[in-house]
Motif scaffolding. Structure first.
Motif, PDB file in Angstrom:
ATOM      1  N   LEU A  70       0.807  -1.219   0.000  1.00 27.30           N
ATOM      2  CA  LEU A  70       0.000   0.000   0.000  1.00 27.30           C
ATOM      3  C   LEU A  70       0.843   1.274   0.000  1.00 27.30           C
ATOM      4  O   LEU A  70       0.325   2.365  -0.236  1.00 27.30           O
ATOM      5  CB  LEU A  70      -0.944  -0.004   1.205  1.00 27.30           C
ATOM      6  CG  LEU A  70      -2.013  -1.108   1.201  1.00 27.30           C
ATOM      7  CD1 LEU A  70      -2.847  -1.048   2.478  1.00 27.30           C
ATOM      8  CD2 LEU A  70      -2.907  -0.997  -0.030  1.00 27.30           C
ATOM      9  N   SER A  71       2.143   1.143   0.255  1.00 29.87           N
ATOM     10  CA  SER A  71       3.018   2.322   0.197  1.00 29.87           C
ATOM     11  C   SER A  71       3.481   2.617  -1.229  1.00 29.87           C
ATOM     12  O   SER A  71       3.985   3.712  -1.507  1.00 29.87           O
ATOM     13  CB  SER A  71       4.246   2.123   1.102  1.00 29.87           C
ATOM     14  OG  SER A  71       5.151   1.176   0.556  1.00 29.87           O
ATOM     15  N   PHE A  72       3.316   1.668  -2.152  1.00 30.22           N
ATOM     16  CA  PHE A  72       3.820   1.838  -3.520  1.00 30.22           C
ATOM     17  C   PHE A  72       3.186   2.998  -4.284  1.00 30.22           C
ATOM     18  O   PHE A  72       3.885   3.727  -4.996  1.00 30.22           O
ATOM     19  CB  PHE A  72       3.642   0.548  -4.319  1.00 30.22           C
ATOM     20  CG  PHE A  72       4.523  -0.588  -3.888  1.00 30.22           C
ATOM     21  CD1 PHE A  72       5.553  -0.396  -2.989  1.00 30.22           C
ATOM     22  CD2 PHE A  72       4.318  -1.865  -4.398  1.00 30.22           C
ATOM     23  CE1 PHE A  72       6.365  -1.448  -2.580  1.00 30.22           C
ATOM     24  CE2 PHE A  72       5.122  -2.926  -4.002  1.00 30.22           C
ATOM     25  CZ  PHE A  72       6.142  -2.714  -3.098  1.00 30.22           C
ATOM     26  N   PRO A  73       1.844   3.180  -4.215  1.00 25.13           N
ATOM     27  CA  PRO A  73       1.242   4.243  -5.041  1.00 25.13           C
ATOM     28  C   PRO A  73       1.833   5.628  -4.790  1.00 25.13           C
ATOM     29  O   PRO A  73       1.950   6.437  -5.732  1.00 25.13           O
ATOM     30  CB  PRO A  73      -0.246   4.190  -4.653  1.00 25.13           C
ATOM     31  CG  PRO A  73      -0.461   2.783  -4.220  1.00 25.13           C
ATOM     32  CD  PRO A  73       0.803   2.381  -3.527  1.00 25.13           C
ATOM     33  N   PHE A  74       2.201   5.940  -3.554  1.00 20.84           N
ATOM     34  CA  PHE A  74       2.779   7.248  -3.260  1.00 20.84           C
ATOM     35  C   PHE A  74       4.109   7.435  -3.987  1.00 20.84           C
ATOM     36  O   PHE A  74       4.379   8.501  -4.540  1.00 20.84           O
ATOM     37  CB  PHE A  74       2.969   7.405  -1.753  1.00 20.84           C
ATOM     38  CG  PHE A  74       1.690   7.369  -0.972  1.00 20.84           C
ATOM     39  CD1 PHE A  74       0.915   8.515  -0.842  1.00 20.84           C
ATOM     40  CD2 PHE A  74       1.241   6.193  -0.390  1.00 20.84           C
ATOM     41  CE1 PHE A  74      -0.271   8.493  -0.128  1.00 20.84           C
ATOM     42  CE2 PHE A  74       0.057   6.160   0.319  1.00 20.84           C
ATOM     43  CZ  PHE A  74      -0.697   7.307   0.445  1.00 20.84           C
ATOM     44  N   LYS A  75       4.924   6.395  -3.989  1.00 23.99           N
ATOM     45  CA  LYS A  75       6.202   6.466  -4.699  1.00 23.99           C
ATOM     46  C   LYS A  75       5.986   6.558  -6.203  1.00 23.99           C
ATOM     47  O   LYS A  75       6.653   7.321  -6.893  1.00 23.99           O
ATOM     48  CB  LYS A  75       7.063   5.245  -4.364  1.00 23.99           C
ATOM     49  CG  LYS A  75       8.392   5.232  -5.132  1.00 23.99           C
ATOM     50  CD  LYS A  75       9.294   4.116  -4.696  1.00 23.99           C
ATOM     51  CE  LYS A  75      10.545   4.039  -5.566  1.00 23.99           C
ATOM     52  NZ  LYS A  75      11.320   5.292  -5.549  1.00 23.99           N
ATOM     53  N   ILE A  76       5.041   5.765  -6.711  1.00 24.56           N
ATOM     54  CA  ILE A  76       4.776   5.753  -8.154  1.00 24.56           C
ATOM     55  C   ILE A  76       4.340   7.122  -8.639  1.00 24.56           C
ATOM     56  O   ILE A  76       4.879   7.661  -9.617  1.00 24.56           O
ATOM     57  CB  ILE A  76       3.703   4.695  -8.480  1.00 24.56           C
ATOM     58  CG1 ILE A  76       4.253   3.288  -8.232  1.00 24.56           C
ATOM     59  CG2 ILE A  76       3.232   4.840  -9.924  1.00 24.56           C
ATOM     60  CD1 ILE A  76       3.198   2.196  -8.248  1.00 24.56           C
ATOM     61  N   ILE A  77       3.361   7.711  -7.946  1.00 25.59           N
ATOM     62  CA  ILE A  77       2.852   9.026  -8.355  1.00 25.59           C
ATOM     63  C   ILE A  77       3.935  10.083  -8.227  1.00 25.59           C
ATOM     64  O   ILE A  77       4.126  10.926  -9.116  1.00 25.59           O
ATOM     65  CB  ILE A  77       1.623   9.409  -7.500  1.00 25.59           C
ATOM     66  CG1 ILE A  77       0.480   8.435  -7.772  1.00 25.59           C
ATOM     67  CG2 ILE A  77       1.179  10.840  -7.807  1.00 25.59           C
ATOM     68  CD1 ILE A  77      -0.705   8.608  -6.844  1.00 25.59           C
ATOM     69  N   GLY A  78       4.704  10.038  -7.136  1.00 25.18           N
ATOM     70  CA  GLY A  78       5.762  11.012  -6.938  1.00 25.18           C
ATOM     71  C   GLY A  78       6.854  10.897  -7.975  1.00 25.18           C
ATOM     72  O   GLY A  78       7.332  11.912  -8.516  1.00 25.18           O
ATOM     73  N   ASP A  79       7.272   9.669  -8.300  1.00 22.83           N
ATOM     74  CA  ASP A  79       8.351   9.482  -9.277  1.00 22.83           C
ATOM     75  C   ASP A  79       7.924   9.861 -10.691  1.00 22.83           C
ATOM     76  O   ASP A  79       8.741  10.341 -11.486  1.00 22.83           O
ATOM     77  CB  ASP A  79       8.840   8.032  -9.247  1.00 22.83           C
ATOM     78  CG  ASP A  79       9.678   7.727  -8.017  1.00 22.83           C
ATOM     79  OD1 ASP A  79       9.980   8.672  -7.256  1.00 22.83           O
ATOM     80  OD2 ASP A  79      10.026   6.547  -7.803  1.00 22.83           O
ATOM     81  N   PHE A  80       6.657   9.635 -11.007  1.00 22.41           N
ATOM     82  CA  PHE A  80       6.162  10.042 -12.323  1.00 22.41           C
ATOM     83  C   PHE A  80       5.969  11.562 -12.415  1.00 22.41           C
ATOM     84  O   PHE A  80       5.728  12.108 -13.487  1.00 22.41           O
ATOM     85  CB  PHE A  80       4.825   9.360 -12.640  1.00 22.41           C
ATOM     86  CG  PHE A  80       4.969   8.024 -13.318  1.00 22.41           C
ATOM     87  CD1 PHE A  80       5.781   7.884 -14.439  1.00 22.41           C
ATOM     88  CD2 PHE A  80       4.289   6.919 -12.855  1.00 22.41           C
ATOM     89  CE1 PHE A  80       5.907   6.655 -15.082  1.00 22.41           C
ATOM     90  CE2 PHE A  80       4.408   5.682 -13.479  1.00 22.41           C
ATOM     91  CZ  PHE A  80       5.217   5.551 -14.588  1.00 22.41           C
TER      92      PHE A  80
END
Length: 304
Positions: A70-80
């Motif tokens: 559940l922590s992945f989406p924050f990293k994904i959105i931030g990195d994109f």
């Protein structure tokens, strides 16, 4: 996702194609796979009663993997680059801590499962303290509490007033005490990993030797039985080594580069990309763990 950052070149390090396109795309696929597999594992294992320490440890691994996923989406959105700068602050203060917290909790429970299997198979004991349901529940709660005490201060002490500029560098959001705590907790987590790895390697090697020595006592096709369980054991070892060892080999020089040792820009770029790439390998464990769950759930026959 590491909270440490270099005051020089960090923006350019994060703006490479690998960091802005390749890695977040890989995390998207990883998130989708992990969500499906761990939801299935949750549905299966949480329908089983806590009749053994083995099941208790497995359930804790499932819970850690779900929280980590559940922590992945924050990293994904931030990195994109799809979110605003406040999202980067959330990643620094919260989601990165959730990621590491649950990664190391999962590592500890993998080691505990290997120890429980070792006692049951090699020591031929079913009444060890570590196999007591009551003790297992208490030990599990203690592990969560210990890791929360160790890593949650990394969120609390990331308490400097954020701006759009400081949000690009997580270390700028930390107080001086926060920087010291992060360094201490990082090295403590590295120690946790290598101790867990040593326990896991010893236990499963011992189990493999035990199976090899005792398979001739079985009346069934011993070679097939032995090969099946050896395959399961070594699959677990390969997954653990492939996911976690590269990152923890890299994390030592990377942490040193952030806390005093000077590197050239090219050296820092290579080290940063290697750290992020090996961190992705560690994250892949949330997809591979469900496979481990089912391998572990298979009964071990003919070992006595």
């Amino acid at each position: 996702m590491d909270n440490l950052g270099s005051p020089m070149h960090l923006t350019s390090l994060n703006n490479t194609i690998f960091m802005k396109r390749v890695l977040p795309t890989l995390y998207v696929f990883l998130f989708c796979g992990a969500l499906v597999l761990n939801s299935l594992a949750t549905w299966i294992f949480f329908r089983i009663s806590n009749q053994s320490s083995f099941i208790i440890y497995l359930k804790n691994m499932v819970a850690a993997d779900i929280f980590m996923t559940l922590s992945f989406p924050f990293k994904i959105i931030g990195d994109f680059g799809l979110g605003n700068w406040q999202l980067r602050v959330i990643v620094c203060r919260y989601s990165a801590v959730v990621f590491y917290l649950n990664m190391y909790i999962g590592i500890i429970f993998l080691a505990l499962i290997s120890l429980e299997r070792f006692i049951k198979v090699v020591r031929n004991s079913g009444n060890s303290i570590i196999q007591s349901v009551t003790i297992s529940k208490s030990l599990s709660a203690g592990i969560w509490l210990m890791m929360l005490i160790l890593l949650v201060p990394n969120s609390i002490l990331t308490n400097e007033n954020p701006t759009e500029e400081t949000s690009k560098h997580c270390f700028k959001l930390k107080s001086s005490l926060g920087m010291k705590w992060h360094k201490v907790s990082t090295y403590f987590c590295i120690i946790i990993f290598w101790v867990s790895f040593s326990v896991l390697l010893f236990c499963y090697t011992s189990i493999a030797v035990k199976i090899y020595k005792s398979y001739k006592k079985c009346s069934r096709d011993n070679s097939v039985t032995r090969r099946k369980f050896n395959r399961n054991i070594f699959s677990v070892l390969i997954v653990f080594i492939g996911c976690f060892v590269p990152y923890h080999v890299c994390r030592i020089p990377y942490t040193l580069s952030q806390t005093g040792i000077s590197f050239s820009y090219q050296g820092q770029l290579l080290l940063f990309h290697f750290k992020e790439g090996t961190l992705f390998l560690s994250a892949m464990n949330v997809c591979l763990d469900p496979v481990i769950y089912f391998l572990f759930s298979l009964p071990i026959y003919c070992i006595y």
